[in-house]
Design an enzyme around this catalytic site. Structure first.
Site, PDB file in Angstrom:
ATOM      1  N   ASP A  77     110.314  19.323  48.314  1.00  0.00           N
ATOM      2  CA  ASP A  77     110.024  20.407  47.372  1.00  0.00           C
ATOM      3  C   ASP A  77     109.878  21.721  48.147  1.00  0.00           C
ATOM      4  O   ASP A  77     108.953  21.868  48.956  1.00  0.00           O
ATOM      5  CB  ASP A  77     108.714  20.073  46.634  1.00  0.00           C
ATOM      6  CG  ASP A  77     108.475  20.968  45.419  1.00  0.00           C
ATOM      7  OD1 ASP A  77     109.117  22.030  45.333  1.00  0.00           O
ATOM      8  OD2 ASP A  77     107.641  20.585  44.572  1.00  0.00           O
TER       9      ASP A  77
ATOM     10  N   ARG B   2     113.911  19.251  35.890  1.00  0.00           N
ATOM     11  CA  ARG B   2     112.567  18.872  36.321  1.00  0.00           C
ATOM     12  C   ARG B   2     111.470  19.121  35.293  1.00  0.00           C
ATOM     13  O   ARG B   2     110.285  19.028  35.615  1.00  0.00           O
ATOM     14  CB  ARG B   2     112.221  19.678  37.587  1.00  0.00           C
ATOM     15  CG  ARG B   2     112.904  19.207  38.829  1.00  0.00           C
ATOM     16  CD  ARG B   2     112.270  17.946  39.367  1.00  0.00           C
ATOM     17  NE  ARG B   2     110.974  18.188  39.973  1.00  0.00           N
ATOM     18  CZ  ARG B   2     109.946  17.363  39.865  1.00  0.00           C
ATOM     19  NH1 ARG B   2     110.028  16.270  39.155  1.00  0.00           N
ATOM     20  NH2 ARG B   2     108.803  17.640  40.471  1.00  0.00           N
TER      21      ARG B   2
ATOM     22  N   TYR C  84     101.729  24.072  51.136  1.00  0.00           N
ATOM     23  CA  TYR C  84     101.832  23.338  49.874  1.00  0.00           C
ATOM     24  C   TYR C  84     102.043  21.842  50.114  1.00  0.00           C
ATOM     25  O   TYR C  84     102.907  21.445  50.894  1.00  0.00           O
ATOM     26  CB  TYR C  84     103.012  23.859  49.027  1.00  0.00           C
ATOM     27  CG  TYR C  84     103.384  22.862  47.952  1.00  0.00           C
ATOM     28  CD1 TYR C  84     102.609  22.749  46.798  1.00  0.00           C
ATOM     29  CD2 TYR C  84     104.449  21.989  48.115  1.00  0.00           C
ATOM     30  CE1 TYR C  84     102.890  21.798  45.845  1.00  0.00           C
ATOM     31  CE2 TYR C  84     104.742  21.028  47.164  1.00  0.00           C
ATOM     32  CZ  TYR C  84     103.955  20.950  46.027  1.00  0.00           C
ATOM     33  OH  TYR C  84     104.241  19.981  45.096  1.00  0.00           O
TER      34      TYR C  84
ATOM     35  N   TRP D   8     104.014  30.879  45.412  1.00  0.00           N
ATOM     36  CA  TRP D   8     103.337  29.694  45.947  1.00  0.00           C
ATOM     37  C   TRP D   8     104.111  28.439  45.558  1.00  0.00           C
ATOM     38  O   TRP D   8     104.654  28.323  44.527  1.00  0.00           O
ATOM     39  CB  TRP D   8     101.909  29.559  45.416  1.00  0.00           C
ATOM     40  CG  TRP D   8     101.266  28.319  45.982  1.00  0.00           C
ATOM     41  CD1 TRP D   8     100.808  28.153  47.256  1.00  0.00           C
ATOM     42  CD2 TRP D   8     101.025  27.080  45.316  1.00  0.00           C
ATOM     43  NE1 TRP D   8     100.304  26.887  47.421  1.00  0.00           N
ATOM     44  CE2 TRP D   8     100.435  26.205  46.242  1.00  0.00           C
ATOM     45  CE3 TRP D   8     101.277  26.618  44.002  1.00  0.00           C
ATOM     46  CZ2 TRP D   8     100.065  24.896  45.924  1.00  0.00           C
ATOM     47  CZ3 TRP D   8     100.912  25.332  43.686  1.00  0.00           C
ATOM     48  CH2 TRP D   8     100.313  24.466  44.635  1.00  0.00           C
TER      49      TRP D   8
ATOM     50  N   GLU E 109     109.031  11.350  38.926  1.00  0.00           N
ATOM     51  CA  GLU E 109     107.930  11.621  39.851  1.00  0.00           C
ATOM     52  C   GLU E 109     106.689  10.877  39.349  1.00  0.00           C
ATOM     53  O   GLU E 109     106.357  10.939  38.165  1.00  0.00           O
ATOM     54  CB  GLU E 109     107.648  13.129  39.898  1.00  0.00           C
ATOM     55  CG  GLU E 109     106.540  13.515  40.861  1.00  0.00           C
ATOM     56  CD  GLU E 109     106.309  15.025  40.902  1.00  0.00           C
ATOM     57  OE1 GLU E 109     106.600  15.708  39.900  1.00  0.00           O
ATOM     58  OE2 GLU E 109     105.830  15.529  41.941  1.00  0.00           O
TER      59      GLU E 109
ATOM     60  N   HIS F 169     109.223  24.526  46.691  1.00  0.00           N
ATOM     61  CA  HIS F 169     108.187  25.249  45.946  1.00  0.00           C
ATOM     62  C   HIS F 169     108.423  26.754  45.873  1.00  0.00           C
ATOM     63  O   HIS F 169     107.527  27.558  46.175  1.00  0.00           O
ATOM     64  CB  HIS F 169     106.802  24.910  46.495  1.00  0.00           C
ATOM     65  CG  HIS F 169     105.837  24.540  45.409  1.00  0.00           C
ATOM     66  ND1 HIS F 169     104.920  25.421  44.910  1.00  0.00           N
ATOM     67  CD2 HIS F 169     105.670  23.404  44.707  1.00  0.00           C
ATOM     68  CE1 HIS F 169     104.211  24.833  43.950  1.00  0.00           C
ATOM     69  NE2 HIS F 169     104.660  23.604  43.806  1.00  0.00           N
TER      70      HIS F 169
ATOM     71  N   GLU G 201     110.450  22.608  36.842  1.00  0.00           N
ATOM     72  CA  GLU G 201     109.083  22.235  36.441  1.00  0.00           C
ATOM     73  C   GLU G 201     108.322  23.397  35.814  1.00  0.00           C
ATOM     74  O   GLU G 201     107.410  23.168  35.031  1.00  0.00           O
ATOM     75  CB  GLU G 201     108.303  21.654  37.630  1.00  0.00           C
ATOM     76  CG  GLU G 201     107.976  22.667  38.700  1.00  0.00           C
ATOM     77  CD  GLU G 201     107.218  22.063  39.880  1.00  0.00           C
ATOM     78  OE1 GLU G 201     107.547  20.949  40.289  1.00  0.00           O
ATOM     79  OE2 GLU G 201     106.293  22.731  40.379  1.00  0.00           O
TER      80      GLU G 201
ATOM     81  N   GLU H  32     114.154  20.458  45.909  1.00  0.00           N
ATOM     82  CA  GLU H  32     113.589  20.958  44.657  1.00  0.00           C
ATOM     83  C   GLU H  32     113.141  22.417  44.783  1.00  0.00           C
ATOM     84  O   GLU H  32     112.620  22.817  45.827  1.00  0.00           O
ATOM     85  CB  GLU H  32     112.391  20.067  44.307  1.00  0.00           C
ATOM     86  CG  GLU H  32     111.590  20.508  43.113  1.00  0.00           C
ATOM     87  CD  GLU H  32     110.376  19.614  42.905  1.00  0.00           C
ATOM     88  OE1 GLU H  32     110.300  18.536  43.523  1.00  0.00           O
ATOM     89  OE2 GLU H  32     109.503  20.019  42.138  1.00  0.00           O
TER      90      GLU H  32
ATOM     91  N   ARG I  35     108.969  11.551  48.404  1.00  0.00           N
ATOM     92  CA  ARG I  35     109.036  12.990  48.665  1.00  0.00           C
ATOM     93  C   ARG I  35     108.253  13.269  49.927  1.00  0.00           C
ATOM     94  O   ARG I  35     107.122  12.795  50.075  1.00  0.00           O
ATOM     95  CB  ARG I  35     108.406  13.752  47.489  1.00  0.00           C
ATOM     96  CG  ARG I  35     108.517  15.257  47.619  1.00  0.00           C
ATOM     97  CD  ARG I  35     107.707  15.980  46.572  1.00  0.00           C
ATOM     98  NE  ARG I  35     106.344  16.224  47.021  1.00  0.00           N
ATOM     99  CZ  ARG I  35     105.539  17.158  46.510  1.00  0.00           C
ATOM    100  NH1 ARG I  35     105.945  17.922  45.502  1.00  0.00           N
ATOM    101  NH2 ARG I  35     104.321  17.323  46.964  1.00  0.00           N
TER     102      ARG I  35
HETATM  103  C1  GCO Z   1     105.661  18.820  41.932  1.00  0.00           C
HETATM  104  C2  GCO Z   1     105.021  20.129  41.698  1.00  0.00           C
HETATM  105  C3  GCO Z   1     103.527  20.128  41.609  1.00  0.00           C
HETATM  106  C4  GCO Z   1     103.029  21.526  41.234  1.00  0.00           C
HETATM  107  C5  GCO Z   1     101.865  21.394  40.308  1.00  0.00           C
HETATM  108  C6  GCO Z   1     101.283  22.715  39.895  1.00  0.00           C
HETATM  109  O1  GCO Z   1     106.825  18.847  42.274  1.00  0.00           O
HETATM  110  O2  GCO Z   1     105.006  17.818  41.729  1.00  0.00           O
HETATM  111  O3  GCO Z   1     105.570  21.136  42.477  1.00  0.00           O
HETATM  112  O4  GCO Z   1     102.934  19.642  42.773  1.00  0.00           O
HETATM  113  O5  GCO Z   1     102.675  22.261  42.351  1.00  0.00           O
HETATM  114  O6  GCO Z   1     102.275  20.693  39.182  1.00  0.00           O
HETATM  115  O7  GCO Z   1     100.331  22.517  38.920  1.00  0.00           O
HETATM  116 MG    MG Z   2     107.679  20.708  42.433  1.00  0.00          MG
END
Ligand code: GCO
Ligand code: MG
Length: 412
Positions: A220, A293, A159, A412, A349, A222, A272, A246, A147
């Site tokens: 990602d 995810r 991020y 975020w 991951e 995010h 996630e 992602e 990634r």
């Molecule tokens: C990822 C996630 C994490 C999150 C984290 C927040 O894809 O691994 O986005 O990096 O930001 O789990 O607690």
């Molecule tokens: Mg993520």
């Protein structure tokens, strides 16, 4: 076999983890991960105050019945706190069942479907040269999928980037992901989607130029883009053949993915932040995503993940189980057992935990030649060292908060 005692262990070996420890009348111990990054004590209290009294004296083998009892029986269903708590109980009971059977958990899930689970690691750099070095380092660690996240010109902290250890989150400035001690109050980042959209295709161009077309690359987003911005990003990244893009939009708006899907063939991964199979009904039913995810830790445990992954299979989607450093080794082990057993495995991951974390939790899973595998130890195959855990007391930590250039709070 009855549940005799239940305790939660909160420990902070570099970052906070909440672990449920269930002991049966026969003395068999099961572990479950209940870590919810930045809101750890809410799950700890939920488990201690509201779940422990319900578990004492119950049949330790009745996993499905206990899951339904805690889920339906609470009346107030779902939500990250509740589902992390239910997940921890579920994992601990599966750990106990597999230990009692004398088998590694994946055997109870139907046995092995593959030689191992392809893992992806995290590479990050403030600029492209730093990112290229980071990709080299990740490949040198044995990963075969990466990634990539980078800084964006003009933005100070983004991020997943910013010095420190990208894998464990320790010492990261902005994208610190809630490593303990880093941010007693939320760190504030400044975000500019237009600058990001201009920059990121040049990053993929450089990485493909350096590492060739064969390396699986992930990215990602995010949750930061609107549907039309995400559609544009997906389209502009098509020449670089991503394994996945992602969380391009805020995940709870399932319908947003219709527009993204309509415009791009870049594979999409979402989930996630979800905690229930119903969070996916539009996404899977309309085939809007390619990878689910969810973390075993956040989506109700092994029982619930099995059902989710089966639903994904029906709709042609594969697994991409969440495994950042804020999933404890217990949650990681649960994921790896599922990964090798299910048919519709996609990728896992895997961010390595810090040395202190591995002193407290002693996982036995194996990372070799880019693949993760559970050991043959009965159960989940993780030992929790209570004395070591006590040496690392809880330390409040927040995830960062994001603002646009004009100060507006953003995802975020
Ligand atoms: C990822 C996630 C994490 C999150 C984290 C927040 O894809 O691994 O986005 O990096 O930001 O789990 O607690
Ligand atoms: Mg993520």
């Amino acid at each position: 076999m009855k549940i005799q005692s239940v305790e939660t262990v909160v420990t902070s070996p570099g970052r906070n983890f909440v672990t449920l420890r269930v002991t049966t009348s026969e003395g068999v111990v099961g572990l479950g991960d209940a870590t919810l990054n930045g809101r750890e004590l809410a799950v700890d209290a939920y488990l201690r105050e509201h779940i422990t009294p319900l578990l004492l004296g119950r049949d330790a083998g009745a996993i499905e019945d206990t899951w339904q009892y805690l889920y339906r029986g609470a009346y107030w269903r779902r939500g990250p706190v509740t589902m992390a708590a239910v997940a921890a109980v579920d994992m601990a009971l599966w750990d106990i069942k597999a230990k009692t059977a004398g088998m590694p958990l994946y055997q109870l899930l139907g046995g092995r479907s593959r030689r191992g689970a392809l893992a992806y690691g995290h590479a990050a750099g403030r600029d492209v040269p730093e990112l290229l070095d980071s990709v080299r380092a990740v490949l040198a660690e044995g990963y075969r999928a990466v990634r990539i996240q980078t800084g964006v010109p003009g933005l100070d902290a983004v991020y997943g980037v910013d010095g420190g250890d990208a894998a464990t989150g320790v010492g990261l400035r902005g994208g610190g992901n809630g490593a303990a001690g880093d941010h007693p109050l939320p760190f504030e980042e400044v975000w500019d989607t237009a600058a990001y959209l201009r920059h990121i295709p040049t990053v993929f161009e450089a990485v493909r130029h350096e590492f060739g077309p064969g390396l699986p690359l992930l990215h990602d987003g995010h949750h930061r883009m609107t549907p039309i911005e995400a559609a544009r990003l997906g389209k502009s990244l098509e020449p670089y053949g991503l394994f996945w893009l992602e969380d391009c939009t805020p995940a709870e708006d399932q319908a947003a993915l219709r527009l993204v899907r309509q415009h791009t063939t870049t594979p999409l991964a979402v989930g996630e932040v979800f905690n229930h199979v119903n969070d996916y009904t539009t996404l899977l039913g309309e085939r809007l995503i390619d990878y689910v995810r969810s973390a075993v830790t956040h989506a109700g445990g092994i029982t619930a993940m099995r059902k989710l992954l089966d639903l994904a299979a029906v709709h042609g989607a594969k697994s991409g189980i969440h495994g950042p450093a804020d999933i404890s080794p217990v949650g990681m082990a649960a994921a790896i057992h599922l990964d090798v057993a299910i048919h519709n495995f996609g990728i896992q991951e895997y961010t390595r935990h810090s040395a202190d974390t591995l002193e407290v939790f002693r996982p036995s899973y194996i990372f070799d030649d880019g693949l993760l595998n559970p050991s043959e130890a009965p159960g989940l195959g993780v030992e929790l060292d209570l004395e070591a855990a006590a040496r690392f007391p809880y330390s409040p930590a927040y995830l960062p908060v994001n603002r646009l250039l004009d100060g507006t709070v953003h995802d975020w």
